[in-house]
Each structure stands twice: as C-alpha cells, then as structure tokens.
Enzyme design. Structure first.
Site, PDB file in Angstrom:
ATOM      1  N   LYS A  49       0.597  -1.020  -0.079  1.00 31.99           N
ATOM      2  CA  LYS A  49      -0.293   0.256  -0.201  1.00 31.99           C
ATOM      3  C   LYS A  49       0.891   1.379   0.007  1.00 31.99           C
ATOM      4  O   LYS A  49       0.455   2.243  -0.771  1.00 31.99           O
ATOM      5  CB  LYS A  49      -0.950  -0.203   1.498  1.00 31.99           C
ATOM      6  CG  LYS A  49      -2.223  -1.272   0.882  1.00 31.99           C
ATOM      7  CD  LYS A  49      -3.504  -0.200   0.308  1.00 31.99           C
ATOM      8  CE  LYS A  49      -4.220  -0.982   0.566  1.00 31.99           C
ATOM      9  NZ  LYS A  49      -5.224  -2.402   1.139  1.00 31.99           N
ATOM     10  N   SER A  53       1.794 -10.143  -0.354  1.00 36.34           N
ATOM     11  CA  SER A  53       1.355  -7.785  -0.480  1.00 36.34           C
ATOM     12  C   SER A  53       1.675  -7.721   0.860  1.00 36.34           C
ATOM     13  O   SER A  53       1.880  -6.609   1.214  1.00 36.34           O
ATOM     14  CB  SER A  53       0.186  -8.120  -0.780  1.00 36.34           C
ATOM     15  OG  SER A  53      -0.877  -8.871   0.120  1.00 36.34           O
TER      16      SER A  53
END
Ligand SMILES: *Cc1c(COP(=O)(O)O)cnc(C)c1O
Length: 334
Positions: free
Chosen positions: A56, A309
C-alpha cells in the site's frame, strides 16, 4: 480517448519514476517447494518486506507526490486503520505532508499507537467506521485536506501497478500472476502493467470466500454489497463501494479469473510461508500460495509469479495458526 476512467501503462511508468528511491524494489525469489509441487518455476514477490509491511506504500506515495505543493502542505486524510492508514501516514511524513487518520473508539490501542508512531495525526471519533468516514468528509470540506482512498483512485492504482512492472522485469517469461484481491487497486494496477507488457499472461485475483465483494460484483455486472465476516485475511475485508468509478471496471476487463479460498486454505498458506519459505505473512498475503497448495490454479506450462502482499498480522493470531488452528473466526461466521 476512453469514455471511462482508467489507468494506462504510461500512468504506471510515470508512477514508477515518481516513487523510485522512495519505496523498496522488493525481491522476487524462487520457491523450491512450490516449483516442485507445480512442475513449473514459481517466483514469490516478497512485497510484505515493503516499508510499513505492505504494497500500500506504493499507491499512497504516488498519490501524495502527485499533489500540488500547496495541496500537499494542507495535508492528506483517510479513515483506514489497516495497511492503507499505515502507508499513508508514512508516505505523508516522508514526502513533506501530514496525514490525518480518523478512526472510531472501537479500534484497538495497538493499531492507534502504530499509526501515531508512523507520524499521523490520529483523530478518534464515534463508534463506527462510518462515523470515522463522516469526520474525514467534514475535514475535507472544512480544512481542504485531500482524501486519499485505499483503492478507487487513479494515482493509487498507478502506484500499485509499479509492482506489476517490477514482476515483469524480474520474471520476463512469466505466464501467470497471482494477485490478492479486495477493493481491486492492486489487481487493477498489476493487471494493467502486466497485460501491457506481456498480453498473454494470465492475471488471477484471489480472495476469501467470506465476503468476496469484487467477485460478486463482476458476476452481477455492477458493484454489489456482500455480507462481511471476520477472516484470517482481514486486509481483504470491506466492499468495493457502490459508487466505484475505477477498479470495478478495470478488474472486470483485465482479470482472467477470480478464485475464492476457505479459511483452512488461507491458514495452510500462512503455515507454508513460515515453515517452508521462512516468511511471516498475513492471511491476505498468503492467498496466492494457498491457491497453489489447494490445487486451485490451472498450471499452463510456464513460470508463475505470486504476490505476497503484506505481513501485518497480530503475532498471537499468527502463533495460533502456526500451531494448527485453521479457522479462529469460525463462531463469528456461523
Ligand atoms: C489492501 C490489501 C490487499 C488488497 O488490495 P486491494 O487493492 O484492496 O484489492 C491485499 N493484501 C494486503 C496485505 C492488503 O493490505
């Protein structure tokens, strides 16, 4: 020109130049055990080693750097207590801005202090995520702070797409990419990058059975709401927004498939990461490995890249999963 908002390879290349040197270029390593299991080379993109513990940071950094100097000086704002909140706090502090992160009284103290530690101005209001979001809108109107959404935003999607560019450079002969999927910012960006460079590559989205909003929306042909439950893949929770402008359309057009995983399969992925790859990965980051282990990916005869991720998992929960628990949230979902 397209009548619809989209993110192009040029946008992603510009994002890569903008954020270069400000986020880590994470390694892609071969997994011996998964390559053996699948009969083709399997590369793990270790994006959970990114600063703040998730990809992110790419989108947040690109969004902050895309603002005018004047907007950046006013500051950015969001209501996320998870990986987007952490990323935005860090991106703002390191790129000459300040992030305000709004959260409800129900958010646990460790999450509040973590986001504060990353330099954000934390505002605690109300007793729900909706009330925190209302406060965001109030501060946008009153003080001119710039809202940076977690996924449905062109600068955010372009930033996440830089991960796709790196994967193609690190594994030029890849035939498929496995991408964790929630609101679709990561999948839309990665798919746009990978399909522009290697059009024949399959891009497969992975998410949990419990609350698969993008899958239900793609099937329905429009954004829909789904019931939400607690999951090991908590970073994949939340809807895609009924007024979704960008990621729904991009994911509908670009993803070859969306595959759903059970809690037990996600737990097995987390255990594999730890026991075989020596990596601590949160549930959302383990869905690609989980899908390979569960035999849910059709192997098309060439190398596969798997995105890990994120790694922001509560360590008590991680320990329980390592000790064999497969569904710590069963009661909530029953
Ligand atoms: C946010 C997040 C995702 C999903 O990304 P979207 O852009 O919302 O699809 C996957 N894994 C982790 C660790 C995340 O934080």
């Amino acid at each position: 020109m397209s009548a619809f908002l989209t993110v192009t390879i040029e946008d992603i290349e510009a994002a890569a130049r903008r954020i270069s040197g400000r986020v880590l270029r994470t390694p892609l390593v071969t997994s011996t055990s998964l390559s053996k299991l699948c009969g083709v080379p399997v590369g793990l993109k270790l994006e959970h080693h990114q600063t703040t513990g998730s990809f992110k940071l790419r989108g947040a950094t690109n969004a902050v750097l895309s603002l005018s100097a004047e907007a950046r000086a006013r500051g950015v704002i969001a209501a996320s207590t998870g990986n987007h909140g952490r990323a935005l706090a860090h991106a703002a502090r390191t790129q000459g801005s300040v992030a305000t992160i709004c959260m409800s009284h129900l958010v646990p103290e460790n999450k509040v202090s973590e986001i504060r530690r990353l330099g954000a101005d934390v505002r605690i209001v109300g007793s729900s995520q909706d009330e925190a979001q209302d406060e965001v809108e109030r501060l946008v109107a009153e003080k001119g702070l710039v809202m940076v959404p977690p996924f449905d935003d062109a600068a955010v999607v372009a930033g996440q797409g830089t991960l796709g560019l790196e994967i193609v450079e690190q594994m030029p002969d890849l035939t498929a990419v496995l991408v964790p999927l929630s609101g679709g910012g990561l999948a839309a960006g990665v798919a746009a990058a990978v399909k522009a460079r290697k059009p024949a590559t399959r891009v497969i989205g992975l998410t949990m059975e419990r609350g698969a909003a993008m899958k239900a929306s793609v099937v329905a042909g429009r954004p829909v709401l789904v019931e939400e439950y607690q999951s090991l893949a908590d970073s994949l929770g939340g809807g895609i927004g009924l007024d979704n402008r960008l990621t729904f359309r991009m994911c509908s057009e670009l993803l070859d498939e969306i595959i759903l995983l059970t809690e037990a399969e996600i737990a097995a992925g987390m255990r594999h990461a730890y026991a075989e790859e020596r990596e601590i990965v949160e549930g959302a980051g383990a869905v690609g490995m989980a899908a390979l282990l569960a035999g849910k990916i059709k192997i098309a005869g060439g190398p596969i890249a798997v995105i890990l991720s994120g790694r922001n998992v509560d360590m008590g929960l991680h320990l329980r999963v390592m000790n064999g628990e497969t569904d710590p949230f069963r009661e909530e979902a029953a």
